[in-house]
Design an enzyme around this catalytic site. Structure first.
Site, PDB file in Angstrom:
ATOM      1  N   TYR A  53     -92.610  33.762  55.262  1.00 14.32           N
ATOM      2  CA  TYR A  53     -93.975  33.500  55.123  1.00 14.32           C
ATOM      3  C   TYR A  53     -94.589  33.755  53.836  1.00 14.32           C
ATOM      4  O   TYR A  53     -94.295  33.924  52.913  1.00 14.32           O
ATOM      5  CB  TYR A  53     -94.784  34.415  56.285  1.00 14.32           C
ATOM      6  CG  TYR A  53     -96.314  35.063  55.314  1.00 14.32           C
ATOM      7  CD1 TYR A  53     -96.911  33.990  56.013  1.00 14.32           C
ATOM      8  CD2 TYR A  53     -96.760  36.154  55.482  1.00 14.32           C
ATOM      9  CE1 TYR A  53     -98.607  34.142  56.050  1.00 14.32           C
ATOM     10  CE2 TYR A  53     -97.601  36.412  55.317  1.00 14.32           C
ATOM     11  CZ  TYR A  53     -98.723  35.414  54.911  1.00 14.32           C
ATOM     12  OH  TYR A  53    -100.565  35.471  55.183  1.00 14.32           O
TER      13      TYR A  53
ATOM     14  N   THR B 142    -106.053  39.106  61.455  1.00  8.56           N
ATOM     15  CA  THR B 142    -106.556  37.945  61.548  1.00  8.56           C
ATOM     16  C   THR B 142    -105.149  37.329  63.155  1.00  8.56           C
ATOM     17  O   THR B 142    -104.928  38.480  62.846  1.00  8.56           O
ATOM     18  CB  THR B 142    -106.421  37.024  60.811  1.00  8.56           C
ATOM     19  OG1 THR B 142    -105.327  37.481  60.331  1.00  8.56           O
ATOM     20  CG2 THR B 142    -107.631  37.114  60.183  1.00  8.56           C
TER      21      THR B 142
END
Length: 313
Positions: free
Chosen positions: A192, A227
């Site tokens: 990521y 999130t």
């Protein structure tokens, strides 16, 4: 960013596109841009979620200022479809917020053979920006905001002890993006972070190439925000404590604030090629400033997305 900090901003007559618009931060960005008067093109993977957000924005803004384009940004075909639909509706784009992002606990590749972090967290924004350059130039002064992560400066999941560990990037893999985040030694959070590093590197090069066009390109880390990405990053043994953990993080509104500032603040007119951690300009990893590597990444990205011939800056 709230009504007080944006009181002097009027986006009437301007067109914005927000990817990842149905997620926590994206919803706040899209709604605030509409409140400020912009026509906001919501990009969502599913049409239903996009239409629901459109109705919510209309109710909050008191005007029907949102449009929906549904598309899968994880593939070259999907990126082209979204860009094509936008170009069919609008000849100008004043603000592009590349906010779509994802974290995958297991290694996956897309239909083009590209690892999914590279596909979603890098190539989606790269491809949309390149395909919509004509609209961005026509809308100048216009801004491209790439939402990245400071995980590229410290790719450790647990950072309470020891020294920061910037994510690594093998220059030998830059000539074929399908080699990046390979099977051997695959670590999800590093994958990521590496994709966010690619976004930052590519943005620096593009900012320089567009410097005299009125199109600016900047990157921002919004802070660690509660999130869905956090839900996925947290180790399974910590799942019972996820609610407590997320209460200590930034809210989506707080995470959206520095993105909105970078997107709309009048004092940032003409500012380009910068990286911000929230509202403060910072350095990204040193490798991100290597011009030769930036150019090699661009060439490989053009090849991977098959966009080079018609969409050079």
């Amino acid at each position: 960013m709230n009504a007080t900090t944006t009181a002097a901003v009027n986006l009437t007559g301007r067109v914005s596109m927000v990817t990842g618009a149905t997620g926590g931060i994206g919803r706040v960005i899209a709604a605030e841009l509409a409140r400020l008067g912009s026509t906001v093109v919501i990009v969502s993977r599913g049409a239903a979620a996009g239409e629901q957000l459109k109705r919510q924005i209309a109710a909050e803004a008191g005007a029907d200022r949102a449009e929906v384009i549904a598309g899968d940004l994880s593939t070259r075909k999907g990126v082209r479809q979204v860009a094509g639909e936008f170009a069919a509706r609008h000849d100008r784009l004043h603000l592009l917020v590349n906010n779509a992002g994802a974290h995958y606990r297991k290694r996956r590749v897309n239909a083009d053979g590209v690892e999914m972090h590279v596909a979603v967290d890098y190539l989606a924004g790269f491809g949309l920006t390149l395909l919509l350059l004509d609209q961005l130039r026509a809308g100048a002064p216009s801004r491209v905001i790439n939402v990245v992560s400071d995980a590229m400066n410290d790719a450790r999941v647990v950072t309470s002890h020891g020294q920061p560990r910037p994510v690594t990037l093998d220059p030998g893999e830059l000539d074929d993006l399908r080699r990046i985040n390979g099977t051997a030694g695959f670590a999800p959070f590093e994958a990521y972070a590496r994709a966010k590093l690619l976004t930052t590197m590519s943005g620096y090069l593009l900012a320089g190439q567009l410097r005299d066009t009125g199109v600016t390109v900047n990157a921002v880390h919004p802070g660690i925000t509660a999130t869905r990405i956090v839900d996925d990053i947290v180790h399974p043994v910590m799942k019972p404590f996820l609610g407590l953990l997320k209460r200590s993080l930034l809210t989506p509104a707080q995470g959206a604030a520095p993105i909105l500032h970078l997107a709309t603040a009048p004092e940032l007119d003409g500012i380009t090629g910068r990286y911000y951690v929230r509202d403060t300009e910072q350095r990204s990893p040193e490798i991100s400033y290597d011009r030769d590597l930036q150019q090699r990444l661009r060439a490989a990205s053009d090849s991977c997305t098959a966009m080079a011939r018609d969409h050079n800056p």
